[in-house]
Design an enzyme around this catalytic site. Structure first.
Site, PDB file in Angstrom:
ATOM      1  N   GLN A 169       0.815  -1.245  -0.117  1.00 42.86           N
ATOM      2  CA  GLN A 169      -0.009  -0.166   0.052  1.00 42.86           C
ATOM      3  C   GLN A 169       0.842   1.241   0.045  1.00 42.86           C
ATOM      4  OE1 GLN A 169      -2.626   1.677  -0.323  1.00 42.86           O
ATOM      5  NE2 GLN A 169      -4.264   0.160  -0.519  1.00 42.86           N
TER       6      GLN A 169
ATOM      7  N   THR B  59     -21.273  11.837  -2.022  1.00 45.49           N
ATOM      8  CA  THR B  59     -21.882  10.426  -1.924  1.00 45.49           C
ATOM      9  C   THR B  59     -21.289   9.462  -2.545  1.00 45.49           C
ATOM     10  OG1 THR B  59     -23.087  10.854  -4.034  1.00 45.49           O
ATOM     11  CG2 THR B  59     -24.250  11.777  -2.148  1.00 45.49           C
TER      12      THR B  59
ATOM     13  N   CYS C 167      -0.360  17.734   9.250  1.00 46.07           N
ATOM     14  CA  CYS C 167      -0.351  19.403   8.791  1.00 46.07           C
ATOM     15  C   CYS C 167       0.191  19.452   7.427  1.00 46.07           C
ATOM     16  CB  CYS C 167      -0.035  20.188   9.939  1.00 46.07           C
ATOM     17  SG  CYS C 167       1.167  21.430   9.665  1.00 46.07           S
TER      18      CYS C 167
ATOM     19  N   GLY D  22      -3.251   2.286  -3.053  1.00 47.35           N
ATOM     20  CA  GLY D  22      -4.493   3.037  -3.162  1.00 47.35           C
ATOM     21  C   GLY D  22      -4.845   2.561  -4.706  1.00 47.35           C
TER      22      GLY D  22
HETATM   23  N1  LIG Z   1     -11.428  12.712  -2.100  1.00 49.30           N
HETATM   24  C1  LIG Z   1     -10.797  11.379  -1.913  1.00 49.30           C
HETATM   25  O1  LIG Z   1      -9.485  11.434  -2.053  1.00 49.30           O
HETATM   26  C2  LIG Z   1     -11.609  10.275  -1.748  1.00 49.30           C
HETATM   27  C3  LIG Z   1     -11.075   9.301  -0.961  1.00 49.30           C
HETATM   28  C4  LIG Z   1     -11.799   8.149  -0.778  1.00 49.30           C
HETATM   29  C5  LIG Z   1     -12.938   8.135  -1.426  1.00 49.30           C
HETATM   30  N2  LIG Z   1     -13.704   8.943  -1.839  1.00 49.30           N
HETATM   31  C6  LIG Z   1     -14.908   8.943  -2.513  1.00 49.30           C
HETATM   32  O2  LIG Z   1     -15.841   9.777  -1.588  1.00 49.30           O
HETATM   33  C7  LIG Z   1     -17.012   8.788  -1.681  1.00 49.30           C
HETATM   34  C8  LIG Z   1     -17.616   8.981  -0.108  1.00 49.30           C
HETATM   35  O3  LIG Z   1     -16.826   8.308   0.673  1.00 49.30           O
HETATM   36  P1  LIG Z   1     -17.363   7.669   1.972  1.00 49.30           P
HETATM   37  O4  LIG Z   1     -16.307   6.897   2.667  1.00 49.30           O
HETATM   38  O5  LIG Z   1     -17.844   8.989   2.809  1.00 49.30           O
HETATM   39  O6  LIG Z   1     -18.499   6.970   1.660  1.00 49.30           O
HETATM   40  P2  LIG Z   1     -19.966   6.316   2.477  1.00 49.30           P
HETATM   41  O7  LIG Z   1     -20.382   4.980   1.612  1.00 49.30           O
HETATM   42  O8  LIG Z   1     -19.370   5.879   3.829  1.00 49.30           O
HETATM   43  O9  LIG Z   1     -20.934   7.460   2.559  1.00 49.30           O
HETATM   44  C9  LIG Z   1     -21.622   7.898   1.543  1.00 49.30           C
HETATM   45  C10 LIG Z   1     -22.805   8.464   2.055  1.00 49.30           C
HETATM   46  O10 LIG Z   1     -23.745   9.274   1.073  1.00 49.30           O
HETATM   47  C11 LIG Z   1     -25.263   9.071   1.318  1.00 49.30           C
HETATM   48  N3  LIG Z   1     -25.829   9.209   0.211  1.00 49.30           N
HETATM   49  C12 LIG Z   1     -25.806   8.080  -0.890  1.00 49.30           C
HETATM   50  N4  LIG Z   1     -26.585   8.491  -2.112  1.00 49.30           N
HETATM   51  C13 LIG Z   1     -27.193   9.747  -1.661  1.00 49.30           C
HETATM   52  C14 LIG Z   1     -27.953  10.732  -2.315  1.00 49.30           C
HETATM   53  N5  LIG Z   1     -28.396  10.470  -3.423  1.00 49.30           N
HETATM   54  N6  LIG Z   1     -28.274  11.705  -1.640  1.00 49.30           N
HETATM   55  C15 LIG Z   1     -28.037  12.274  -0.495  1.00 49.30           C
HETATM   56  N7  LIG Z   1     -27.053  11.237   0.519  1.00 49.30           N
HETATM   57  C16 LIG Z   1     -26.569  10.074  -0.413  1.00 49.30           C
HETATM   58  C17 LIG Z   1     -25.179   7.506   1.923  1.00 49.30           C
HETATM   59  O11 LIG Z   1     -26.410   7.603   2.805  1.00 49.30           O
HETATM   60  C18 LIG Z   1     -23.827   7.746   2.950  1.00 49.30           C
HETATM   61  O12 LIG Z   1     -24.071   8.239   3.915  1.00 49.30           O
HETATM   62  C19 LIG Z   1     -16.922   7.768  -2.238  1.00 49.30           C
HETATM   63  O13 LIG Z   1     -17.400   7.603  -3.598  1.00 49.30           O
HETATM   64  C20 LIG Z   1     -15.405   7.426  -2.081  1.00 49.30           C
HETATM   65  O14 LIG Z   1     -15.007   6.676  -3.218  1.00 49.30           O
HETATM   66  C21 LIG Z   1     -12.776  10.047  -2.186  1.00 49.30           C
END
Ligand SMILES: NC(=O)c1ccc[n+]([C@@H]2O[C@H](COP(=O)([O-])OP(=O)(O)OC[C@H]3O[C@@H](n4cnc5c(N)ncnc54)[C@H](O)[C@@H]3O)[C@@H](O)[C@H]2O)c1
Ligand SMILES: NC(=O)c1ccc[n+]([C@@H]2O[C@H](COP(=O)([O-])OP(=O)(O)OC[C@H]3O[C@@H](n4cnc5c(N)ncnc54)[C@H](O)[C@@H]3O)[C@@H](O)[C@H]2O)c1
Lengths: 560, 560
Positions: free
Chosen positions: B123, B259, B406, B497
């Site tokens: 990882q 979401t 940080c 990742g």
């Molecule tokens: N920015 C980054 O580097 C990064 C890193 C990892 C993951 N992500 C992505 O971010 C997203 C969220 O991750 P997470 O760990 O919080 O996921 P999670 O599954 O824990 O949470 C998703 C939330 O969205 C809600 N939801 C789903 N559909 C919805 C809708 N139409 N309207 C309102 N609410 C809705 C669900 O109820 C849930 O609470 C994922 O797609 C993940 O792959 C981004």
């Protein structure tokens, strides 16, 4: 004007000899005597380059001229991209060439990036500024045969009293007769092209020629009986030669081959045709040519296997003749004889032994002669090394900055100070520089093909006994470790020799300027670098490597 | 018994603190509070491991316990394979994990080797012994929004007076409301699952909840008008929220989304259904679920684009919602709003700014609090950094060895001694250790995701402006340069990742033990490491990077 070769002499334009060495080695790569197309920055091996563009080249030179003793220059695929304060014991130049993230690690994506000017093909020694021309070829063949002798004829002095039968006296293969006689043996080499034979005779790579196989055998057997070295070029097709040998129930001690069997149309000649008849056929009816050529290859391999069955030692010499007949003639037993790396080079790698080279930055040939003497003085018992040095002095002409290639092992167990052979040699040279017996510093470097510096499943790490052929952690650790040990230039390349995506390999330079810093660096790097070969092969389970580790006090934590 | 976490306190079992730091960090990865499945040596991220086997783990520990101050241990995919004499300024541990030659660089070959025990998935921070649990998540979101504020609202204090509209309050996304209020802004976050909302309220990640959009808007607009931070969870489907906003002609300042749109069946909820109705539908008619889910996503993206058209700042937050509707609903304009890396993280990378972390080897929380104070003292003008530290102290609980994350920049031009921000910080901590104000050494390390340490065309190097996304020379140079600068652990990994063959990335540790050697190493490494970010982006032609290089005196040879 740009590519007149390396500056020579004892005056330097840089702040120190480490930077000057980098500058001279880069320019030496582009010496018209050394590089193939210096006007295009191409050094050798297809498009293996020394720098990405003339602009990049100029900026590298400017950077090196002002680089301080505690600064490090970064070169990314032939372009200078950064310069940072480090310290004296760190490298002065760090190089990464042609490396791509795995999923994009192929020629298509490489060419796309190359066309945008974002990358460069570094080959092995081109982009790491360590190419020295063709002087290395004869030496590799010499050492391969020496290892074959050690394995199969341990009680003879090299190949003395043995007969080696081979074929192909071309660019690479022409080194075979000389390499055999340098090992005291007798060689019969079949070659269809009389012009090629005559070229080998003129340059003393071969002693006799004949088109009468009985004469060849008589000469060979007489010399072998006397223990005299002899080489005989036999003007004949290789497949026909093997048929004739079988008819006469003659079995040589060693059989191999360096015809250009990898290319059935442009490289290999079919039996039953003279060279000019073959050329006519190739022009007029290439399909028949290929058919006849592959039929001949099949006979040729049958001949090698027959000799092996009757007791001869057989190996393939990197021309893919086994693959050709397996693929095109469905020969199931084609791979019943081994390739030369697993057979002869790997046992050396297991012991940390590999080819390395040193270059006299003065440009003065007598400096190299002084190093030749030093090697002989240091290792008085290494008879074949002495033969190699004597013959190299006699026969191998210098190209660009004078240099010498040789193989030394780890074997620190043999030394009262626990120094490896490479370290002992480097420290001696460093002393000679300090004493003024050598007129300017000497830089020690090597091929990327070395004991612990390469992952290349089609060549250097083919058929590792544990199946770890493609694991690239090893060359990466090699580069990080040599950086830690204080090498003066360290490089990491993708693809050299076998093409983008097929290998990962590293190189390093150590500048022997007579200082105690140089001694410190040499002592460490010439332990860590061959040491990586010992631990890499020990980890794969090779007995010789585990033995060497035990004898030479190399730490292998899981085995200690 | 094996995985009880890191030894703590001021007594050490190794020959020095550098070796001890490696030992404690390896064990910290396997602390049950930190790692996910320590019993299997799995730290996080699927099968990201700390060591290849318990045997390898034991031998690493044994080796570290006896490793001298001038020795270096080599770890190949989680197994200790060698140990050599180097010198004090070199790393004590060199690590290469999961690296494969390009043509074999995929999961199939990896799994084949893994089944033979020849390789391990490292990882990012698992195999480099730098994982610290989930403490990092909130911080990344905070910093991303801070950068959005800097770019779009340069005259405000962070997001003060602005309204951000988003959705998804899950594991990652739940950090959004807090990250907005920490930046002084107002957040409305749609979430269909009331349980999730309540969890965020309980843990103070969110302040208010409602299912009335008019109430949400009133609250938000009032707070924004006052310049007060506020977060409101809106119990509603995201697509419906956007429809309602359009009806009311309300345009927020920022729109984004977290979401789980990357998974249309298990992650995303269709409009028109409650959570329990959705779950029933998913069980009974998954095909209809997926259709409805993708239809909702299409409305959702149309909503985001409509807001963008009306003047809102829009970005995708790594959940692939753009890709989903482009692929499954043929939306041509889906990619009209950018991803968060090119939009907000890359400008930071251009300036050598990235997330790093430090760990109190004593295990003593007050040591981290002392470092918190030190950061604030050192950078009195960095208001959002102060907010971050205060809120982290208040809200982020320690896991395993106490640590802090940080972001600091390069900005050596701002310092009379020409030191980068990271170097200034590290030198201050080193002084505090020397003075005994911190009870034991502190180790500074980072994510592999950093300014100049990674090539990953699907994430960190997506859409580089020159097209050099897949060039892996950069992380290799990063590792070689940090080794040259004297980092205490240096590692090079494949795939973390994004999966085997998709990335190459590196990490390093520097141990601040209060010595002048540590100061020397810190001064250099915290210049070279963020400096690689500056030169990598300068080479790709980014203006910010060229500016930073000019302002901070970073050498870019071709531009100097
Ligand atoms: N920015 C980054 O580097 C990064 C890193 C990892 C993951 N992500 C992505 O971010 C997203 C969220 O991750 P997470 O760990 O919080 O996921 P999670 O599954 O824990 O949470 C998703 C939330 O969205 C809600 N939801 C789903 N559909 C919805 C809708 N139409 N309207 C309102 N609410 C809705 C669900 O109820 C849930 O609470 C994922 O797609 C993940 O792959 C981004
Ligand atoms: N061992 C290695 O590491 C290594 C490295 C490079 C190349 N090779 C391989 O070695 C082979 C020889 O290389 P080279 O540079 O000498 O090639 P070359 O083409 O210069 O020489 C080949 C010679 O073989 C002769 N020949 C062809 N067919 C013959 C036949 N049936 N009988 C007798 N003579 C025949 C040709 O007349 C020619 O002189 C090539 O296949 C090459 O790929 C091996």
């Amino acid at each position: 004007e740009k590519y007149q070769g390396a500056p020579m002499g004892t005056e330097i334009e840089c702040e120190g000899w480490r930077q000057e060495a980098a500058l001279r080695m880069l320019n030496n790569n582009l010496d018209p005597e050394v590089g193939e197309k210096p006007e295009d920055l191409v050094v050798y091996g297809g498009t293996g380059r020394a720098a990405r563009s003339w602009d990049a080249y100029d900026t590298i030179l400017e950077s090196l001229r002002t680089l301080e003793d505690d600064e490090t220059l970064l070169v990314q695929s032939g372009k200078p991209v950064g310069r940072f304060t480090t310290h004296e014991r760190a490298p002065r130049v760090l190089i990464a060439n042609s490396n791509l993230v795995g999923k994009w690690d192929d020629w298509d994506h490489f060419h796309e990036l190359e066309s945008k000017g974002l990358i460069m093909y570094g080959q092995m020694t081109a982009g790491s500024w360590a190419y020295i021309g063709t002087q290395g070829i004869i030496q590799g063949t010499f050492e391969t045969l020496a290892e074959a002798a050690r394995q199969h004829f341990p009680d003879r002095e090299g190949l003395r009293g043995t007969i080696t039968v081979t074929a192909g006296l071309g660019g690479m293969g022409g080194a075979q007769p000389l390499a055999v006689t340098m090992n005291n043996g007798v060689c019969i080499a079949a070659e269809v092209d009389e012009d090629r034979i005559d070229r080998r005779l003129e340059t003393d790579y071969c002693m006799e020629k004949t088109d009468d196989i009985d004469e060849a055998l008589e000469l060979a057997q007489a010399a072998a009986a006397e223990g005299d070295p002899l080489s005989v070029a036999l003007h004949m097709n290789a497949a026909e030669m093997f048929d004739e040998l079988r008819e006469r129930e003659f079995v040589p001690d060693i059989v191999t081959d360096q015809t250009s069997a990898h290319d059935e149309l442009e490289g290999y000649y079919p039996a039953g045709y003279t060279v000019s008849e073959s050329e006519e056929l190739r022009q007029e009816d290439p399909e028949t040519y290929v058919k006849e050529s592959l039929d001949t290859m099949e006979r040729h391999v049958e001949g090698i296997l027959a000799m092996q069955e009757r007791g001869a030692v057989a190996f393939e010499y990197g021309n893919n003749i086994r693959g050709q007949v397996e693929e095109h003639r469905n020969m199931d037993d084609a791979f019943d004889f081994p390739g030369f790396v697993p057979a002869y080079i790997r046992p050396l790698f297991c012991r940390g032994k590999g080819p390395f080279r040193w270059v006299a930055l003065s440009g003065d040939e007598s400096d190299i002669h002084r190093t030749d003497d030093a090697v002989k003085e240091l290792f008085p018992e290494k008879e074949h090394l002495h033969r190699w040095i004597d013959l190299a002095q006699d026969q191998v002409s210098f190209q660009g900055l004078p240099s010498r290639v040789c193989w030394l092992g780890y074997q620190s167990g043999d030394d009262p100070d626990d120094l490896t052979e490479r370290a002992r040699f480097a420290l001696r040279i460093n002393d000679l520089v300090a004493e003024g017996e050598i007129s300017a510093p000497v830089v020690v470097t090597r091929d990327h093909l070395d004991a612990g510096s390469v992952a290349s499943p089609n060549r250097e790490t083919e058929a590792m006994q544990d199946g770890s052929d493609a694991v690239a952690d090893w060359p990466i650790l090699n580069a990080l470790l040599n950086t830690s040990a204080g090498a003066d230039i360290v490089s990491v390349h993708d693809g050299g020799g076998v093409g983008i995506g097929n290998s990962l390999h590293t190189n390093n330079h150590v500048v022997l300027d007579g200082s105690s810093l140089a001694a410190e660096k040499a002592r460490r790097v010439f332990t860590t670098d061959p040491g990586m070969g010992v631990i890499r092969h020990a980890d794969a389970g090779y007995e010789e490597a585990l033995e060497e580790a035990a004898e030479s006090n190399v730490h292998v934590p899981m085995a200690d």
